[in-house]
Write an enzyme that holds these catalytic residues in place. Structure first.
Site, PDB file in Angstrom:
ATOM      1  N   PRO A   2      -4.697   3.039   1.861  1.00  0.00           N
ATOM      2  CA  PRO A   2      -4.270   1.653   2.074  1.00  0.00           C
ATOM      3  C   PRO A   2      -4.725   1.149   3.441  1.00  0.00           C
ATOM      4  CG  PRO A   2      -2.468   3.008   1.266  1.00  0.00           C
ATOM      5  CD  PRO A   2      -3.579   3.950   1.599  1.00  0.00           C
ATOM      6  N   GLU A   3      -5.187  -0.096   3.472  1.00  0.00           N
ATOM      7  CA  GLU A   3      -5.610  -0.699   4.725  1.00  0.00           C
ATOM      8  C   GLU A   3      -4.567  -1.731   5.158  1.00  0.00           C
ATOM      9  OE1 GLU A   3      -9.777  -1.869   4.609  1.00  0.00           O
ATOM     10  OE2 GLU A   3     -10.208  -0.301   3.135  1.00  0.00           O
TER      11      GLU A   3
END
Length: 218
Positions: A2-3
């Protein structure tokens, strides 16, 4: 992994669900997520504390607790938080249960066990947080910041934008999109990027991240 937009989405959803609730007990089903390595201490440090806020720094989730303490989490590849009603027993990939006074559960679930959980009395004690660079949505992200820091750098632009010590929270998905929209080749050296091009990178970074957050990530 996840960013920034995905983590920001998780933070906003958790904030609505758990703020004001109190951790009544902690059950640990696998020790891997506990970075400090002492499950008993981890449990003792959290029991009886109230969730006051949930926020993000780069790809880290920071839970503000009262009396003052911080739970710091990183989801890595497959980590996730689930808020649910009470369950009779943990499912296969549940790693930690945070039993809440409301009767609900906050579950840390992680298939590959790369995620991390840490507890601090002071965030300044977190070496991971102290190493982080600027936030890409902050006012600190300016052409002058990059020109001063990278003026003589021969590094390629894409690895630099992925470097969490330079800009915190970006990953491959968003950096690729940012450079594409800026019409800058990912193998260009940062020393060759003009001030005008840095302005383009910043403009597209902010636009793309805000659009992704609005759409709850990718």
């Amino acid at each position: 992994m996840p960013e920034l937009p995905e983590v920001e989405t998780v933070v906003r959803e958790l904030r609505e669900e758990i703020c004001g609730d109190i951790i009544s007990s902690v059950e640990i089903f696998r020790n891997n997520p506990i970075v400090q390595g002492d499950p008993d201490t981890f449990q003792e440090q959290l029991c009886g504390r109230k969730f006051m806020d949930v926020r993000r720094r780069a790809k880290y989730l920071i839970f503000n607790l009262e009396p003052k303490r911080y739970l710091v989490a990183h989801l890595r590849m497959t980590g996730k938080f689930i808020v649910s009603d009470s369950l009779p027993e943990p499912t296969k990939y549940n790693r930690v249960w945070f039993n809440l006074k409301s009767g609900r559960l906050m579950i840390f679930d992680d298939i590959r066990c790369f995620g991390t959980l840490e507890v601090y009395d002071d965030l300044a004690d977190s070496k991971s947080l102290q190493k982080l660079g600027i936030e890409p949505l902050s006012n600190a992200m300016t052409p002058d910041y990059f020109k001063k820091r990278l003026a003589f750098s021969k590094r390629e632009i894409k690895p630099v934008l992925l470097d969490q010590k330079v800009v915190a929270g970006l990953g491959n998905i968003y950096v690729s999109e940012i450079l594409f929209r800026s019409r800058i080749h990912p193998q260009r050296s940062t020393g060759s990027i003009t001030k005008k091009e840095w302005s383009l990178i910043i403009k597209h970074t902010k636009y793309i991240l805000k659009a992704a957050i609005k759409n709850n990530g990718t």
